[in-house]
Scaffold this active site. Structure first.
Site, mmCIF file in Angstrom:
data_model
loop_
_atom_site.group_PDB
_atom_site.id
_atom_site.type_symbol
_atom_site.label_atom_id
_atom_site.label_comp_id
_atom_site.label_asym_id
_atom_site.label_seq_id
_atom_site.Cartn_x
_atom_site.Cartn_y
_atom_site.Cartn_z
ATOM 1 N N HIS A 62 -7.156 -30.199 -8.652
ATOM 2 C CA HIS A 62 -7.083 -31.129 -9.781
ATOM 3 C C HIS A 62 -8.362 -31.133 -10.610
ATOM 4 O O HIS A 62 -8.315 -31.174 -11.834
ATOM 5 C CB HIS A 62 -6.704 -32.528 -9.283
ATOM 6 C CG HIS A 62 -5.311 -32.575 -8.744
ATOM 7 N ND1 HIS A 62 -4.983 -33.125 -7.530
ATOM 8 C CD2 HIS A 62 -4.152 -32.081 -9.258
ATOM 9 C CE1 HIS A 62 -3.677 -32.991 -7.332
ATOM 10 N NE2 HIS A 62 -3.153 -32.351 -8.351
ATOM 11 N N ASP A 137 11.559 -32.940 -20.323
ATOM 12 C CA ASP A 137 11.371 -31.502 -20.184
ATOM 13 C C ASP A 137 10.147 -31.097 -21.016
ATOM 14 O O ASP A 137 10.158 -31.206 -22.242
ATOM 15 C CB ASP A 137 12.642 -30.801 -20.685
ATOM 16 C CG ASP A 137 12.529 -29.287 -20.647
ATOM 17 O OD1 ASP A 137 11.450 -28.770 -20.271
ATOM 18 O OD2 ASP A 137 13.519 -28.620 -20.994
ATOM 19 N N ASP A 155 0.539 -27.823 -15.130
ATOM 20 C CA ASP A 155 0.406 -27.991 -13.672
ATOM 21 C C ASP A 155 1.798 -27.798 -13.081
ATOM 22 O O ASP A 155 2.513 -28.756 -12.823
ATOM 23 C CB ASP A 155 -0.145 -29.383 -13.362
ATOM 24 C CG ASP A 155 -0.262 -29.622 -11.863
ATOM 25 O OD1 ASP A 155 -0.133 -28.657 -11.088
ATOM 26 O OD2 ASP A 155 -0.470 -30.788 -11.460
ATOM 27 N N SER A 156 2.156 -26.543 -12.872
ATOM 28 C CA SER A 156 3.534 -26.231 -12.485
ATOM 29 C C SER A 156 3.633 -25.888 -11.011
ATOM 30 O O SER A 156 2.631 -25.657 -10.338
ATOM 31 C CB SER A 156 4.019 -25.034 -13.293
ATOM 32 O OG SER A 156 3.370 -23.864 -12.831
ATOM 33 N N THR A 157 4.872 -25.801 -10.550
ATOM 34 C CA THR A 157 5.141 -25.207 -9.239
ATOM 35 C C THR A 157 5.152 -23.683 -9.411
ATOM 36 O O THR A 157 4.828 -23.172 -10.484
ATOM 37 C CB THR A 157 6.493 -25.698 -8.702
ATOM 38 O OG1 THR A 157 7.484 -25.413 -9.687
ATOM 39 C CG2 THR A 157 6.489 -27.202 -8.459
HETATM 40 N N1 AG3 Z 1 0.944 -27.136 -8.369
HETATM 41 C C1 AG3 Z 1 1.453 -26.177 -7.468
HETATM 42 C C2 AG3 Z 1 0.677 -24.987 -7.144
HETATM 43 C C3 AG3 Z 1 1.525 -23.969 -6.445
HETATM 44 C C4 AG3 Z 1 1.434 -23.977 -4.975
HETATM 45 N N2 AG3 Z 1 2.276 -22.944 -4.471
HETATM 46 C C5 AG3 Z 1 2.695 -22.821 -3.197
HETATM 47 N N3 AG3 Z 1 2.274 -23.677 -2.288
HETATM 48 N N4 AG3 Z 1 3.500 -21.874 -2.875
HETATM 49 C C6 AG3 Z 1 0.386 -28.217 -7.697
HETATM 50 C C7 AG3 Z 1 0.721 -29.538 -8.199
HETATM 51 C C8 AG3 Z 1 -0.413 -30.440 -7.901
HETATM 52 N N5 AG3 Z 1 -0.574 -31.429 -8.897
#
Ligand code: AG3
Length: 277
Positions: A62, A137, A155-157
């Protein structure tokens, strides 16, 4: 009792943590969500089986996704976060006294609600008066905006499921339009050890759109391979250079420092190769 959680980070490799209990699990409209209590890393948020954040190492991610872009900008006032429903990025953003308004565009309202409930240390800023939390979205929101934001943080997955569109070149183009003429964009861009092809592609797409494109690194133990990358695109300012030494010097952080800001852009040779055009 011996309970363990494993994220299969690749089909052949994973990370395993002993857990004391499961606090919550559900299938939201968008993804599988779990809050678990781990022994080594503290409370953990898991989406679609992937570690999103843990109380013990969340500060690295973060701080590093927020403070590099905000410190490189001379006067960041209007900020957008796409994703980031746990609120950790927002908590760091509002440490900059220049910030007047920060919009959070999170598609999954359950991530916000459950983070407030189970991860209050991370979600604290979601009730700050400068923060405008919207369950929308992010792609649609960005497409509607022109010349609006100083900094946009994605801040994505991982680039599977709901986040695929957040790694698309069209989205980076829309981000560029939504940014002011000296705006800065940053996105998490996965691991140099495991996702080199993705980093190469993202670097090249962002460099087609932004005059200055760079990659920087941070050590995040609970993410795949532990070495994590961020891609930063800037219309004017050099993202490796701090714009306002005083503002940056005053930040209360645990990982980020002004020295580390510059150092994070110094890449190992195998990572440099991923940024070559
Ligand atoms: N964003 C995700 C990062 C990706 C992690 N990937 C994984 N564990 N395979 C994090 C969100 C935090 N605010």
């Amino acid at each position: 009792m011996d309970l363990w959680f494993t994220e299969k980070q690749t089909p052949d490799y994973g990370i395993t943590a002993k857990i004391t209990h499961t606090l919550h699990t559900e299938r939201t409209e968008f993804q599988d969500l779990a809050m678990i209590e781990t022994v080594e890393w503290g409370r953990m948020l898991v989406l679609d089986g992937c570690v999103m954040t843990t109380l013990r190492d969340e500060f690295v991610y973060h701080e590093m996704i927020a403070h590099v872009a905000l410190s490189a900008h001379p006067k960041p006032e209007n900020i957008l976060v796409v994703g980031g429903g746990d609120g950790g990025v927002m908590r760091e953003i509002i440490k900059h006294h220049t910030v007047k308004k920060a919009v959070l565009a999170e598609i999954d309202g359950r991530v916000i609600e459950l983070s407030k409930q189970y991860l209050p240390e991370i979600a604290v800023a979601l009730t700050d008066p400068r923060v405008d939390v919207r369950v929308i979205d992010g792609i649609a929101h960005v497409s509607d905006k022109v010349d609006e934001y100083d900094v946009i943080i994605v801040d994505s997955t991982d680039p599977i499921g709901p986040a695929v569109g957040l790694f698309a070149k069209e989205f980076y183009q829309a981000i560029s339009r939504a940014l002011k003429p000296d705006g800065i964009f940053v996105a998490q861009s996965e691991s140099p050890f495991l996702h080199g092809d993705l980093i190469r592609r993202v670097q090249s797409d962002v460099a087609d759109i932004f005059p200055v494109t760079k990659l920087y690194l941070a050590a995040i133990p609970t993410y795949p391979s532990g070495l994590w990358s961020f891609t930063i695109g800037s219309k004017l300012h050099d993202p490796a250079v701090i714009a306002d030494q005083q503002r940056t010097g005053e930040l209360q952080t645990r990982y980020y420092t002004p020295e580390l800001h510059a150092a994070a852009f110094q890449l190992p040779r195998f990572v440099q190769e991923l940024t070559a055009r």
